[in-house]
Scaffold this motif. Structure first.
Motif, PDB file in Angstrom:
ATOM      1  N   ALA A  94      20.564  37.553  -1.570  1.00  0.00           N
ATOM      2  CA  ALA A  94      20.697  38.882  -0.944  1.00  0.00           C
ATOM      3  C   ALA A  94      19.594  39.817  -1.440  1.00  0.00           C
ATOM      4  O   ALA A  94      19.065  40.625  -0.669  1.00  0.00           O
ATOM      5  CB  ALA A  94      22.074  39.465  -1.244  1.00  0.00           C
ATOM      6  N   ILE A  95      19.242  39.703  -2.700  1.00  0.00           N
ATOM      7  CA  ILE A  95      18.173  40.552  -3.257  1.00  0.00           C
ATOM      8  C   ILE A  95      16.832  40.166  -2.633  1.00  0.00           C
ATOM      9  O   ILE A  95      16.041  41.032  -2.240  1.00  0.00           O
ATOM     10  CB  ILE A  95      18.153  40.460  -4.804  1.00  0.00           C
ATOM     11  N   ILE A 149      21.855  45.772  -0.652  1.00  0.00           N
ATOM     12  CA  ILE A 149      22.516  44.732  -1.438  1.00  0.00           C
ATOM     13  C   ILE A 149      23.971  45.167  -1.613  1.00  0.00           C
ATOM     14  O   ILE A 149      24.237  46.293  -2.025  1.00  0.00           O
ATOM     15  CB  ILE A 149      21.816  44.560  -2.807  1.00  0.00           C
ATOM     16  N   PHE A 150      24.891  44.260  -1.235  1.00  0.00           N
ATOM     17  CA  PHE A 150      26.309  44.612  -1.254  1.00  0.00           C
ATOM     18  C   PHE A 150      27.061  43.786  -2.297  1.00  0.00           C
ATOM     19  O   PHE A 150      26.623  42.696  -2.678  1.00  0.00           O
ATOM     20  CB  PHE A 150      26.945  44.330   0.119  1.00  0.00           C
ATOM     21  N   ILE A 164      12.345  41.559   1.190  1.00  0.00           N
ATOM     22  CA  ILE A 164      11.348  40.813   1.967  1.00  0.00           C
ATOM     23  C   ILE A 164      10.469  41.703   2.859  1.00  0.00           C
ATOM     24  O   ILE A 164       9.298  41.405   3.072  1.00  0.00           O
ATOM     25  CB  ILE A 164      12.021  39.669   2.790  1.00  0.00           C
ATOM     26  N   ASN A 165      11.025  42.803   3.347  1.00  0.00           N
ATOM     27  CA  ASN A 165      10.228  43.705   4.199  1.00  0.00           C
ATOM     28  C   ASN A 165       9.505  44.782   3.406  1.00  0.00           C
ATOM     29  O   ASN A 165       9.022  45.742   3.991  1.00  0.00           O
ATOM     30  CB  ASN A 165      11.127  44.389   5.236  1.00  0.00           C
ATOM     31  N   LYS A 166       9.487  44.652   2.080  1.00  0.00           N
ATOM     32  CA  LYS A 166       8.931  45.688   1.213  1.00  0.00           C
ATOM     33  C   LYS A 166       9.461  47.070   1.599  1.00  0.00           C
ATOM     34  O   LYS A 166       8.710  47.966   2.009  1.00  0.00           O
ATOM     35  CB  LYS A 166       7.395  45.683   1.278  1.00  0.00           C
ATOM     36  N   PRO A 167      10.773  47.262   1.457  1.00  0.00           N
ATOM     37  CA  PRO A 167      11.372  48.527   1.891  1.00  0.00           C
ATOM     38  C   PRO A 167      10.948  49.683   0.985  1.00  0.00           C
ATOM     39  O   PRO A 167      10.538  49.454  -0.155  1.00  0.00           O
ATOM     40  CB  PRO A 167      12.871  48.263   1.755  1.00  0.00           C
ATOM     41  N   MET A 175       9.414  34.694  -2.007  1.00  0.00           N
ATOM     42  CA  MET A 175      10.390  35.680  -2.480  1.00  0.00           C
ATOM     43  C   MET A 175      11.551  34.974  -3.176  1.00  0.00           C
ATOM     44  O   MET A 175      12.022  35.408  -4.211  1.00  0.00           O
ATOM     45  CB  MET A 175      10.879  36.531  -1.301  1.00  0.00           C
ATOM     46  N   LEU A 176      12.009  33.846  -2.593  1.00  0.00           N
ATOM     47  CA  LEU A 176      13.095  33.103  -3.242  1.00  0.00           C
ATOM     48  C   LEU A 176      12.648  32.563  -4.603  1.00  0.00           C
ATOM     49  O   LEU A 176      13.422  32.551  -5.556  1.00  0.00           O
ATOM     50  CB  LEU A 176      13.578  31.968  -2.322  1.00  0.00           C
TER      51      LEU A 176
END
Ligand code: ADP
Ligand code: MG
Length: 229
Positions: free
Chosen positions: A155-156, A92-93, A161-164, A129-130
């Motif tokens: 962005a969050i 997240i930037f 979304i890929n469950k990092p 997710m949204l």
């Protein structure tokens, strides 16, 4: 048992600019365990972004070791690094970095395309997710049709979304007003409570205070590393 996510040992990053060498990160070591919430603080130029880029596998250290989930990622080739990045890291930037011509939904679905997830599943997951970041009614909006806070929510959602294994946020509230910042920081707290591991860069004490641990950098070195009571 606590799971170790990040283990960095004596990492340094040196930039060569003409004839001068800039030692942006100098011999730093620390660990981060699963479900920690860490704020990385320090003056401008202290090496925060350089360190985050290495933690996020966007850049490799000049020397030292980096283990991400016990895997040695410090010396991987670019294509391998990109693969790990897509799977393990949610970024997240400050400037959101959304694709301007794509909708919120398309932006969130993108990492799932790279991960090879089928279309139906991609769409269903991304819509959910949204919804979970409070954007149920903005799914088909493009970034320029959204407010700053809404863009950061997209962005969050994309980062999650890929469950990092780890979420890395570099000044995520830097472009937001104080009320919106507060909303976004509440969202980070929820994400942390759900079991995620977060490292957030900030120069604002108020933002850092939301984290459970504060690491301060000075001139590329760790000045202090404290539990935030
Ligand atoms: P921060 O994020 O804490 O403001 P940075 O990590 O961006 O600090 O920068 C740390 C130091 O490294 C600064 O002196 C900066 O000028 C230098 N630096 C960062 N990136 C590069 C680069 N790609 N090339 C040369 N110098 C760089
Ligand atoms: Mg920076």
């Amino acid at each position: 048992m606590t799971k170790r996510i990040i283990d960095i040992q004596n990492i340094s990053r040196c930039f060569q600019v003409g004839k001068t060498e800039i030692n942006a990160v100098k011999n730093i070591s620390f660990n981060v365990n699963k479900n920690e919430y860490v704020a990385l603080m320090g003056a401008s130029g202290s090496g925060k972004s350089t360190l985050m880029n290495m933690l996020g596998c966007l850049d490799s250290p000049t020397s030292g070791k980096y283990f991400l989930n016990s895997k040695d990622v410090g010396a991987l080739e670019d294509n391998k690094l990109a693969e790990i990045r897509n799977k393990e890291i949610g970024f997240i930037f400050q400037t959101f970095n959304l694709l301007p011509r794509s909708t919120a939904l398309e932006n969130v679905m993108l990492p799932l395309i790279y991960a090879g997830v089928a279309r139906n599943e991609r769409e269903a997951k991304s819509i959910n997710m949204l919804k979970s970041v409070g954007l149920a009614d903005r799914i088909h909006h493009k970034p320029n049709e959204l407010s700053g806070g809404q863009r950061q929510r997209v962005a969050i959602a994309r980062a999650l979304i890929n469950k990092p294994s780890i979420i890395l946020a570099d000044e995520p509230t830097g472009n937001l007003d104080s009320e919106t910042s507060n909303d976004i920081m509440n969202l980070f707290s929820n994400i942390h409570q759900e079991g995620n591991t977060i490292i957030i860069v900030t120069h604002e004490a108020e933002i850092a205070n939301r984290a459970k641990r504060i690491i301060r950098l000075k001139d590329g070195e760790i000045e202090s590393d404290k539990i935030n009571k």
